[in-house]
Design an enzyme around this catalytic site. Structure first.
Site, mmCIF file in Angstrom:
data_model
loop_
_atom_site.group_PDB
_atom_site.id
_atom_site.type_symbol
_atom_site.label_atom_id
_atom_site.label_comp_id
_atom_site.label_asym_id
_atom_site.label_seq_id
_atom_site.Cartn_x
_atom_site.Cartn_y
_atom_site.Cartn_z
ATOM 1 N N CYS A 47 -0.260 -7.989 -4.892
ATOM 2 C CA CYS A 47 1.102 -8.456 -5.185
ATOM 3 C C CYS A 47 1.607 -7.900 -6.533
ATOM 4 C CB CYS A 47 1.191 -9.974 -5.097
ATOM 5 S SG CYS A 47 2.914 -10.503 -4.931
ATOM 6 N N GLU A 75 -5.871 -12.756 -0.398
ATOM 7 C CA GLU A 75 -6.791 -13.769 -0.969
ATOM 8 C C GLU A 75 -6.506 -15.167 -0.424
ATOM 9 O OE1 GLU A 75 -4.137 -12.689 -2.451
ATOM 10 O OE2 GLU A 75 -3.196 -14.358 -3.538
ATOM 11 N N HIS A 114 -0.735 -11.112 0.207
ATOM 12 C CA HIS A 114 -1.746 -11.953 -0.469
ATOM 13 C C HIS A 114 -2.964 -12.174 0.424
ATOM 14 C CE1 HIS A 114 0.296 -13.169 -4.194
ATOM 15 N NE2 HIS A 114 1.418 -13.077 -3.497
#
Ligand code: MN
Length: 229
Positions: free
Chosen positions: A95, A207, A205
């Site tokens: 990001c 994660e 994202h």
């Protein structure tokens, strides 16, 4: 254990968990450290999400929507990228991270997708929190890229669904880098340096999916590249 330096940010835990889930050891790096302190013992560098990179760093005046990151993050993270690349450390940027990576290496950013890219679809899904973990749009992956190699189990016709929480994106790609994924509206969603062992940035994202593992292969590949040979 392979030590991964993760730049401090407000949503740090999912990045830490993503590294822990593939067997790495996360170390938090914050802007109060010197670059030498930050990189001592670090085998891979992960750049995390957050506010916008100051447009002055790529030669533009700020658009009204620009929201600065925490004081010191821009300078610290750009210096980290430059030194990590000198040391040939693997870099995985997420990001804001892909934006930092691109600017640090000489690229520029779209400062505000909704007002500056005509015809762009929605990329800024912010609330309620659970929406951050659901898929927002697909990305088309270049089949000759590291990203494609890593994601091959999940790609269907070179495409994969991703989440999306950004109002900026890569504009001019830094010299030496290539685009490895785009959204259907043309927004750049991933870049990489094909001359590096592992230097990849994604705009979404991954994660956030550490519990369910949709993007585990990205973290596994990053950790594998970071392990001492
Ligand atoms: Mn997006």
């Amino acid at each position: 254990m392979t030590v991964i330096g993760i730049t401090a940010c407000r949503q740090l835990e999912d990045y830490r968990q993503s590294i822990l889930h593939v067997g790495g050891e996360p170390h938090t790096l914050d802007a109060s450290m010197t670059i030498e302190q930050a990189l001592t013992g670090i085998e891979g560098l992960m750049l995390t999400g957050g506010g916008d990179v100051a447009p002055s760093l790529y030669g533009e005046t700020p658009h009204a929507t620009v929201e600065a990151a925490e004081p010191g993050r821009d300078a610290f993270e750009i210096a980290l990228v430059k030194e990590a690349r000198m040391r040939k450390l693997p870099i995985f940027a997420i990001c804001r991270g892909v934006q930092v990576l691109n600017v640090a290496c000489g690229g520029t950013l779209v400062q505000d997708i909704p007002s500056q890219l005509k015809g762009a679809g929605p990329h800024s899904f912010t609330a309620p929190p659970n929406d951050s973990y659901s898929f927002a749009h697909e990305v088309w992956v270049d089949k000759d890229s590291l990203l494609s190699t890593l994601m091959k189990e999940r790609l269907v016709d070179e495409s994969v669904d991703v989440n999306s929480r950004h109002h900026q994106a890569v504009k001019d790609v830094a010299p030496g880098f290539v685009v490895s994924a785009t959204a259907p509206d043309g927004v750049i969603e991933a870049i990489e340096d094909p001359s590096a062992r592992f230097c990849l940035g994604v705009q979404w994202h991954p994660e956030n999916f550490f519990r369910t593992g949709e993007f585990r292969a990205l973290f596994e590949g990053f950790l594998g590249a970071s392990q001492k040979i």
